[in-house]
Motif scaffolding. Structure first.
Motif, PDB file in Angstrom:
ATOM      1  N   PRO A 152      85.772  45.689  74.944  1.00  0.00           N
ATOM      2  CA  PRO A 152      87.136  45.340  74.540  1.00  0.00           C
ATOM      3  C   PRO A 152      88.080  45.375  75.727  1.00  0.00           C
ATOM      4  O   PRO A 152      87.751  45.882  76.807  1.00  0.00           O
ATOM      5  CB  PRO A 152      87.482  46.446  73.522  1.00  0.00           C
ATOM      6  CG  PRO A 152      86.171  47.024  73.104  1.00  0.00           C
ATOM      7  CD  PRO A 152      85.272  46.905  74.297  1.00  0.00           C
ATOM      8  N   GLU A 153      89.276  44.848  75.516  1.00  0.00           N
ATOM      9  CA  GLU A 153      90.289  44.876  76.565  1.00  0.00           C
ATOM     10  C   GLU A 153      90.588  46.332  76.951  1.00  0.00           C
ATOM     11  O   GLU A 153      90.645  47.212  76.106  1.00  0.00           O
ATOM     12  CB  GLU A 153      91.583  44.200  76.081  1.00  0.00           C
ATOM     13  CG  GLU A 153      91.389  42.783  75.565  1.00  0.00           C
ATOM     14  CD  GLU A 153      90.832  41.846  76.608  1.00  0.00           C
ATOM     15  OE1 GLU A 153      91.087  42.051  77.812  1.00  0.00           O
ATOM     16  OE2 GLU A 153      90.135  40.892  76.220  1.00  0.00           O
ATOM     17  N   GLY A 154      90.777  46.548  78.264  1.00  0.00           N
ATOM     18  CA  GLY A 154      91.135  47.879  78.738  1.00  0.00           C
ATOM     19  C   GLY A 154      89.991  48.858  78.802  1.00  0.00           C
ATOM     20  O   GLY A 154      90.209  50.066  78.938  1.00  0.00           O
ATOM     21  N   SER A 155      88.758  48.371  78.730  1.00  0.00           N
ATOM     22  CA  SER A 155      87.603  49.278  78.715  1.00  0.00           C
ATOM     23  C   SER A 155      87.205  49.772  80.102  1.00  0.00           C
ATOM     24  O   SER A 155      86.355  50.654  80.233  1.00  0.00           O
ATOM     25  CB  SER A 155      86.404  48.596  78.049  1.00  0.00           C
ATOM     26  OG  SER A 155      86.052  47.407  78.736  1.00  0.00           O
ATOM     27  N   GLY A 156      87.796  49.196  81.146  1.00  0.00           N
ATOM     28  CA  GLY A 156      87.516  49.685  82.496  1.00  0.00           C
ATOM     29  C   GLY A 156      86.381  48.975  83.212  1.00  0.00           C
ATOM     30  O   GLY A 156      85.885  49.476  84.228  1.00  0.00           O
ATOM     31  N   LYS A 157      85.975  47.814  82.716  1.00  0.00           N
ATOM     32  CA  LYS A 157      84.856  47.094  83.310  1.00  0.00           C
ATOM     33  C   LYS A 157      85.062  46.795  84.797  1.00  0.00           C
ATOM     34  O   LYS A 157      84.181  47.038  85.624  1.00  0.00           O
ATOM     35  CB  LYS A 157      84.615  45.773  82.577  1.00  0.00           C
ATOM     36  CG  LYS A 157      84.223  45.901  81.125  1.00  0.00           C
ATOM     37  CD  LYS A 157      83.985  44.546  80.500  1.00  0.00           C
ATOM     38  CE  LYS A 157      85.233  43.786  80.176  1.00  0.00           C
ATOM     39  NZ  LYS A 157      86.125  43.376  81.219  1.00  0.00           N
ATOM     40  N   SER A 158      86.215  46.247  85.108  1.00  0.00           N
ATOM     41  CA  SER A 158      86.474  45.796  86.475  1.00  0.00           C
ATOM     42  C   SER A 158      86.392  46.951  87.470  1.00  0.00           C
ATOM     43  O   SER A 158      85.797  46.819  88.547  1.00  0.00           O
ATOM     44  CB  SER A 158      87.836  45.115  86.558  1.00  0.00           C
ATOM     45  OG  SER A 158      87.896  44.003  85.683  1.00  0.00           O
ATOM     46  N   SER A 159      86.984  48.077  87.120  1.00  0.00           N
ATOM     47  CA  SER A 159      86.954  49.240  88.007  1.00  0.00           C
ATOM     48  C   SER A 159      85.537  49.741  88.213  1.00  0.00           C
ATOM     49  O   SER A 159      85.130  50.096  89.340  1.00  0.00           O
ATOM     50  CB  SER A 159      87.819  50.367  87.435  1.00  0.00           C
ATOM     51  OG  SER A 159      89.163  49.960  87.313  1.00  0.00           O
ATOM     52  N   GLN A 160      84.763  49.777  87.149  1.00  0.00           N
ATOM     53  CA  GLN A 160      83.394  50.274  87.248  1.00  0.00           C
ATOM     54  C   GLN A 160      82.512  49.334  88.077  1.00  0.00           C
ATOM     55  O   GLN A 160      81.639  49.785  88.825  1.00  0.00           O
ATOM     56  CB  GLN A 160      82.794  50.458  85.849  1.00  0.00           C
ATOM     57  CG  GLN A 160      83.448  51.543  85.013  1.00  0.00           C
ATOM     58  CD  GLN A 160      83.258  52.942  85.587  1.00  0.00           C
ATOM     59  OE1 GLN A 160      82.445  53.161  86.482  1.00  0.00           O
ATOM     60  NE2 GLN A 160      84.002  53.895  85.054  1.00  0.00           N
ATOM     61  N   ILE A 161      82.735  48.029  87.969  1.00  0.00           N
ATOM     62  CA  ILE A 161      81.939  47.068  88.723  1.00  0.00           C
ATOM     63  C   ILE A 161      82.170  47.244  90.221  1.00  0.00           C
ATOM     64  O   ILE A 161      81.231  47.194  91.021  1.00  0.00           O
ATOM     65  CB  ILE A 161      82.269  45.630  88.282  1.00  0.00           C
ATOM     66  CG1 ILE A 161      81.718  45.379  86.877  1.00  0.00           C
ATOM     67  CG2 ILE A 161      81.687  44.611  89.254  1.00  0.00           C
ATOM     68  CD1 ILE A 161      82.138  44.056  86.281  1.00  0.00           C
ATOM     69  N   VAL A 162      83.411  47.443  90.621  1.00  0.00           N
ATOM     70  CA  VAL A 162      83.716  47.645  92.045  1.00  0.00           C
ATOM     71  C   VAL A 162      82.967  48.857  92.585  1.00  0.00           C
ATOM     72  O   VAL A 162      82.337  48.803  93.649  1.00  0.00           O
ATOM     73  CB  VAL A 162      85.235  47.821  92.251  1.00  0.00           C
ATOM     74  CG1 VAL A 162      85.532  48.254  93.682  1.00  0.00           C
ATOM     75  CG2 VAL A 162      85.973  46.530  91.932  1.00  0.00           C
ATOM     76  N   LEU A 163      83.006  49.952  91.844  1.00  0.00           N
ATOM     77  CA  LEU A 163      82.326  51.176  92.281  1.00  0.00           C
ATOM     78  C   LEU A 163      80.814  50.999  92.298  1.00  0.00           C
ATOM     79  O   LEU A 163      80.127  51.458  93.226  1.00  0.00           O
ATOM     80  CB  LEU A 163      82.701  52.338  91.364  1.00  0.00           C
ATOM     81  CG  LEU A 163      84.168  52.784  91.406  1.00  0.00           C
ATOM     82  CD1 LEU A 163      84.426  53.831  90.328  1.00  0.00           C
ATOM     83  CD2 LEU A 163      84.511  53.348  92.782  1.00  0.00           C
ATOM     84  N   LEU A 164      80.282  50.332  91.289  1.00  0.00           N
ATOM     85  CA  LEU A 164      78.835  50.150  91.208  1.00  0.00           C
ATOM     86  C   LEU A 164      78.337  49.231  92.315  1.00  0.00           C
ATOM     87  O   LEU A 164      77.262  49.453  92.885  1.00  0.00           O
ATOM     88  CB  LEU A 164      78.460  49.593  89.834  1.00  0.00           C
ATOM     89  CG  LEU A 164      76.973  49.631  89.462  1.00  0.00           C
ATOM     90  CD1 LEU A 164      76.421  51.051  89.540  1.00  0.00           C
ATOM     91  CD2 LEU A 164      76.764  49.055  88.066  1.00  0.00           C
ATOM     92  N   ALA A 165      79.114  48.201  92.637  1.00  0.00           N
ATOM     93  CA  ALA A 165      78.735  47.308  93.733  1.00  0.00           C
ATOM     94  C   ALA A 165      78.677  48.075  95.052  1.00  0.00           C
ATOM     95  O   ALA A 165      77.731  47.898  95.846  1.00  0.00           O
ATOM     96  CB  ALA A 165      79.725  46.150  93.837  1.00  0.00           C
ATOM     97  N   SER A 166      79.650  48.940  95.290  1.00  0.00           N
ATOM     98  CA  SER A 166      79.657  49.741  96.515  1.00  0.00           C
ATOM     99  C   SER A 166      78.449  50.669  96.575  1.00  0.00           C
ATOM    100  O   SER A 166      77.799  50.804  97.622  1.00  0.00           O
ATOM    101  CB  SER A 166      80.947  50.563  96.598  1.00  0.00           C
ATOM    102  OG  SER A 166      82.071  49.723  96.698  1.00  0.00           O
ATOM    103  N   PHE A 167      78.116  51.280  95.454  1.00  0.00           N
ATOM    104  CA  PHE A 167      76.959  52.169  95.376  1.00  0.00           C
ATOM    105  C   PHE A 167      75.677  51.414  95.728  1.00  0.00           C
ATOM    106  O   PHE A 167      74.847  51.902  96.507  1.00  0.00           O
ATOM    107  CB  PHE A 167      76.860  52.758  93.966  1.00  0.00           C
ATOM    108  CG  PHE A 167      75.558  53.426  93.655  1.00  0.00           C
ATOM    109  CD1 PHE A 167      75.268  54.700  94.135  1.00  0.00           C
ATOM    110  CD2 PHE A 167      74.595  52.775  92.882  1.00  0.00           C
ATOM    111  CE1 PHE A 167      74.054  55.313  93.847  1.00  0.00           C
ATOM    112  CE2 PHE A 167      73.393  53.378  92.587  1.00  0.00           C
ATOM    113  CZ  PHE A 167      73.118  54.648  93.079  1.00  0.00           C
ATOM    114  N   LEU A 168      75.507  50.234  95.165  1.00  0.00           N
ATOM    115  CA  LEU A 168      74.304  49.446  95.420  1.00  0.00           C
ATOM    116  C   LEU A 168      74.227  48.997  96.873  1.00  0.00           C
ATOM    117  O   LEU A 168      73.162  49.044  97.506  1.00  0.00           O
ATOM    118  CB  LEU A 168      74.271  48.236  94.497  1.00  0.00           C
ATOM    119  CG  LEU A 168      74.024  48.533  93.012  1.00  0.00           C
ATOM    120  CD1 LEU A 168      74.297  47.300  92.170  1.00  0.00           C
ATOM    121  CD2 LEU A 168      72.600  49.031  92.779  1.00  0.00           C
ATOM    122  N   GLN A 169      75.352  48.573  97.435  1.00  0.00           N
ATOM    123  CA  GLN A 169      75.378  48.136  98.823  1.00  0.00           C
ATOM    124  C   GLN A 169      75.057  49.282  99.769  1.00  0.00           C
ATOM    125  O   GLN A 169      74.338  49.092 100.767  1.00  0.00           O
ATOM    126  CB  GLN A 169      76.739  47.513  99.141  1.00  0.00           C
ATOM    127  CG  GLN A 169      76.950  46.162  98.459  1.00  0.00           C
ATOM    128  CD  GLN A 169      78.391  45.709  98.457  1.00  0.00           C
ATOM    129  OE1 GLN A 169      79.312  46.502  98.654  1.00  0.00           O
ATOM    130  NE2 GLN A 169      78.608  44.423  98.207  1.00  0.00           N
TER     131      GLN A 169
END
Length: 209
Positions: free
Chosen positions: A8-25
């Protein structure tokens, strides 16, 4: 590996994706971070149209077809080539959003939506989908309280967003292996750790098969 994030809207997807991408890199993976609608220049033009709050006359069918057109371009131009190159693709929303929002939210025929989605994606499905679940009113309050730009769908009724959330849970129930439901109301670091743990497990499984 193709990983999508829904909720749903406001679930925090965008913030989590940024952090997860950094972790994977940091762990040596090549990552493509993208979103829908958008992800390509053509997709971004469609996004601007479909999300414009001034477009109040847009019909549900037109809305659905615009999202699907953006998706077709996205898959052909960015997602499939990235997966072929061995990259991990993290995508903020994908085809499940159309089923949840235009199907369960707008009430469009689900069978027809699946047919259009099949065409738009060429049959591509995520390997893993995280559903960041959150109470609808809490999520909408995050959007408005955070000073974020509100699009046409953000401004829909609470009842509409509740139907969307219910739709997500119905989708998740049909494929419990692909879908991982995550409590999105917890602190961001705790959620991120759960995402990292689950994704690392799936990557190990994929490598071993």
């Amino acid at each position: 590996m193709f990983v999508t994030f829904e909720g749903p809207e406001g679930s925090g997807k965008s913030s989590q994706i940024v952090l997860l991408a950094s972790f994977l890199q940091e762990n040596g993976f090549t990552v493509v971070r993208t979103r829908e609608p958008g992800g390509t220049p053509i997709g971004n033009e469609i996004r601007a149209c479909v999300h414009n709050v001034a477009n109040t006359a847009m019909t549900p069918v037109a809305e659905m077809l615009l999202y699907s057109a953006s998706r077709a371009q996205h898959v052909g131009e960015l997602i499939r080539p990235s997966l072929t190159a061995g990259k991990i693709v993290l995508c903020d929303r994908f085809a499940d959003s159309t089923i949840a929002y235009q199907g369960y939210g707008r009430g469009l025929d689900l069978a027809q939506l699946h047919q259009v989605t099949q065409i738009a994606t060429g049959g591509l499905q995520p390997d893993l989908t995280f559903l960041l679940d959150i109470d609808v009113e809490v999520g909408l309050a995050r959007r408005t309280g955070g000073g974020l730009e509100m699009n046409r769908l953000d401004l829909e009724t609470v009842q509409f967003h509740q139907r969307v959330r219910d739709g997500y849970h119905r989708l998740a129930a049909t494929d419990p292996f692909r879908w991982v439901i995550v409590d999105g109301e917890r602190p961001l670091p705790i959620i991120q750790k759960e995402l990292q743990t689950e994704l690392v497990t799936r990557l190990k499984q994929k490598i071993s098969t």
